[in-house]
Scaffold this motif. Structure first.
Motif, short mmCIF file in Angstrom:
data_model
loop_
_atom_site.label_atom_id
_atom_site.label_comp_id
_atom_site.label_asym_id
_atom_site.label_seq_id
_atom_site.Cartn_x
_atom_site.Cartn_y
_atom_site.Cartn_z
N ASP A 2 39.94 -6.66 19.29
CA ASP A 2 40.37 -7.00 17.93
C ASP A 2 39.25 -6.60 16.99
N VAL A 3 39.52 -5.64 16.10
CA VAL A 3 38.46 -5.12 15.23
C VAL A 3 38.46 -5.76 13.85
N ARG A 4 39.33 -6.72 13.62
CA ARG A 4 39.37 -7.36 12.31
C ARG A 4 38.06 -8.05 11.92
N PRO A 5 37.27 -8.58 12.86
CA PRO A 5 35.99 -9.15 12.45
C PRO A 5 35.06 -8.16 11.76
N LEU A 6 35.29 -6.85 11.98
CA LEU A 6 34.47 -5.82 11.32
C LEU A 6 35.12 -5.33 10.03
N ASN A 7 36.20 -6.01 9.62
CA ASN A 7 36.89 -5.68 8.36
C ASN A 7 37.44 -4.26 8.35
N VAL A 8 37.97 -3.83 9.48
CA VAL A 8 38.64 -2.54 9.58
C VAL A 8 39.95 -2.75 10.33
N THR A 9 40.83 -1.77 10.23
CA THR A 9 42.04 -1.77 11.04
C THR A 9 41.80 -0.96 12.31
N GLY A 10 42.72 -1.06 13.24
CA GLY A 10 42.62 -0.24 14.43
C GLY A 10 42.67 1.24 14.11
N ALA A 11 43.52 1.62 13.16
CA ALA A 11 43.62 3.02 12.77
C ALA A 11 42.31 3.52 12.17
N GLU A 12 41.68 2.68 11.35
CA GLU A 12 40.39 3.08 10.76
C GLU A 12 39.32 3.20 11.83
N ALA A 13 39.30 2.27 12.77
CA ALA A 13 38.31 2.34 13.84
C ALA A 13 38.51 3.58 14.69
N GLU A 14 39.76 3.90 15.02
CA GLU A 14 40.04 5.11 15.78
C GLU A 14 39.56 6.35 15.03
N GLY A 15 39.89 6.43 13.74
CA GLY A 15 39.49 7.59 12.96
C GLY A 15 37.99 7.74 12.85
N ARG A 16 37.27 6.64 12.67
CA ARG A 16 35.81 6.72 12.55
C ARG A 16 35.17 7.12 13.89
N CYS A 17 35.73 6.65 14.98
CA CYS A 17 35.22 7.07 16.28
C CYS A 17 35.54 8.54 16.54
N ASP A 18 36.73 8.96 16.16
CA ASP A 18 37.10 10.37 16.34
C ASP A 18 36.15 11.28 15.57
N ALA A 19 35.70 10.82 14.42
CA ALA A 19 34.79 11.64 13.61
C ALA A 19 33.46 11.88 14.30
N VAL A 20 33.10 11.04 15.27
CA VAL A 20 31.84 11.23 15.99
C VAL A 20 32.10 11.64 17.44
N THR A 21 33.29 12.16 17.72
CA THR A 21 33.72 12.67 19.03
C THR A 21 33.77 11.59 20.11
N ILE A 22 34.12 10.37 19.71
CA ILE A 22 34.44 9.31 20.67
C ILE A 22 35.95 9.10 20.57
N THR A 23 36.64 9.39 21.66
CA THR A 23 38.10 9.36 21.65
C THR A 23 38.62 8.07 22.27
N LEU A 24 39.32 7.28 21.47
CA LEU A 24 39.98 6.07 21.93
C LEU A 24 41.24 5.91 21.09
N ASN A 25 41.99 4.84 21.29
CA ASN A 25 43.22 4.73 20.50
C ASN A 25 43.36 3.36 19.85
N LYS A 26 43.94 3.39 18.63
CA LYS A 26 44.34 2.14 17.99
C LYS A 26 45.40 1.49 18.84
N ASN A 27 45.48 0.16 18.80
CA ASN A 27 46.45 -0.53 19.64
C ASN A 27 46.76 -1.90 19.04
N ALA A 28 48.03 -2.24 19.09
CA ALA A 28 48.40 -3.59 18.66
C ALA A 28 47.78 -4.62 19.58
#
Length: 419
Positions: free
Chosen positions: A325-351
């Motif tokens: 759950d990434v809400r404690p970092l004040n981001v959504t799963g989609a935002e976390a996925e995108g920021r990781c993708d920008a640094v070549t770490i591949t994972l997926n947003k998930n409910a």
């Protein structure tokens, strides 16, 4: 550039179709240059890839060994018989069908073997970790059958077995499905068996995500409890993309007919052979060590991400994946996925369970450790990966520096080695 995993002749591909050759090389560069944390992916061995790129791709073989509708199946019969024998031995199963093209195809065959259109099927709700083929309204399972969904307890985020039983008694399903795509804990197969017996239901286990851990003897097997077990071969099991079914002997005829001729035509014999290779690899002591490390890595990575401020759903993991759950970092799963993708770490947003956000946004991310473990990473590297993910999510402006750190880590643990 005839490295072992290219198949018979990469130079031939490069000269015939340089555009596709560039795509193949580009994918290798992507794998080598980034950290792959998609829970449903892995890096197939050179031997598996060699079988996939073999002459077996040419053969039509509708039917089963010794009962084909085409001539010239002597060699592919041997390949399929080997795959069947290895699957039965590895999983202690009475019967195996190695022909399904995918996990979804295997699941379709399970429905076809035991259910009629309109029958009630009890399975884990997609919003709480289930799969499209477990009753989603946009899938055949939700359009042709009558799905009833169970989920997890809100306080523990663990499967609510009392609720599963209550729903089974209320709806009297023809089939009960155990298994999920985003549930990090062990499943109590004995409890599901007892519920299925109480209401006279078939028990199907969709083991797509964790069957490789079963093969590696690091988590309990569903085979002794289930009527039928379906799974994919390309996740922790580290085989080709494809599906497989094991079942009790009494269901063998129904299952085989549900695969062919009901839902598929000719099997992909190069994939069947590659499945056989993966099954042989999974029967080794080295693979057992690998499977144990996958689980240890997932626990270490989850712990590291908790230290970075994410909340670990259900409090931890027993398998190859974790849900955060990434809400404690004040981001959504989609935002976390995108920021990781920008640094070549591949994972997926998930409910996450009881997620207030829509699936396309989500409040969580899902991580898995099959690929990084295949590359040789262990707990120390997982601690570093967790720190890099935390920085990527919190400090997107530092993407260049974080990417450089990712490159250093992957250079020390490259996918498929180096030329």
């Amino acid at each position: 550039m005839n490295t072992p995993f290219w198949g018979p002749d990469f130079d031939s591909l490069a000269s015939t179709d340089p555009e596709i050759a560039d795509v193949v090389l580009g994918e290798l560069d992507r794998l080598r240059g980034g950290i792959q944390l998609i829970a449903s992916e892995n890096l197939a061995s050179p031997a598996v890839l060699a079988a996939l790129g073999s002459t077996l791709s040419n053969k039509y073989a509708e039917g089963y060994p010794g009962r084909r509708y085409y001539g010239g199946c002597e060699q592919v019969d041997v390949a399929e018989e080997i795959a069947i024998a290895r699957a039965k031995e590895l999983f202690g199963a009475e019967h195996a069908n190695v022909q399904p093209h995918s996990g979804a195809s295997a699941n379709l065959a399970a429905y076809a073997a035991f259910c009629a259109p309109g029958d009630v099927v009890l399975a884990m709700d997609l919003k709480q970790g289930g799969h499209l083929t477990h009753g989603s309204r946009v899938n055949f399972s939700g359009r042709w059958f009558s799905p009833v969904g169970y989920g997890v307890r809100q306080d523990t985020e663990l499967i609510d077995y009392d609720r599963v039983r209550d729903l089974a008694l209320e709806h009297r399903p023809r089939m009960i499905i155990a298994g999920a795509t985003a549930y990090p804990r062990l499943i109590d197969f004995a409890a599901f068996r007892a519920i299925a017996d109480e209401v006279g239901a078939i028990l199907m286990v969709d083991a797509a995500h964790f069957i490789g851990l079963v093969a590696g003897r690091v988590i309990p097997s569903p085979v002794p409890f289930a009527d039928i077990v379906t799974f994919t071969t390309h996740k922790v099991l580290r085989g080709p993309r494809g599906g497989m079914i094991v079942c009790r002997a009494e269901h063998a005829k129904a299952v085989d007919k549900a695969v062919f001729p009901f839902s598929q035509g000719g099997p992909l014999m190069h994939s069947v052979a590659a499945k056989a290779v993966a099954l042989k690899e999974a029967a080794t002591p080295e693979y057992r060590d690998y499977a144990a490390q996958v689980v240890a890595n997932a626990a270490a990575l989850a712990m590291g991400l908790a230290a970075e401020g994410m909340r670990v759903v259900s409090g931890g993991t027993d398998t190859h994946l974790a849900l955060l759950d990434v809400r404690p970092l004040n981001v959504t799963g989609a935002e976390a996925e995108g920021r990781c993708d920008a640094v070549t770490i591949t994972l997926n947003k998930n409910a996450i369970p009881f997620d207030p956000a829509p699936p396309a946004v989500a409040s969580g991310i899902r991580i898995g450790t099959p690929s990084v473990t295949t590359q040789g990473m262990a707990e120390a590297e997982m601690a570093e990966v967790a720190r890099l993910i935390g920085r990527a999510v919190r400090e997107p402006d530092d993407a260049g520096e974080i990417t450089a750190s990712v490159r250093r880590l992957t250079a020390a643990n490259p996918a498929y080695g180096r030329d």
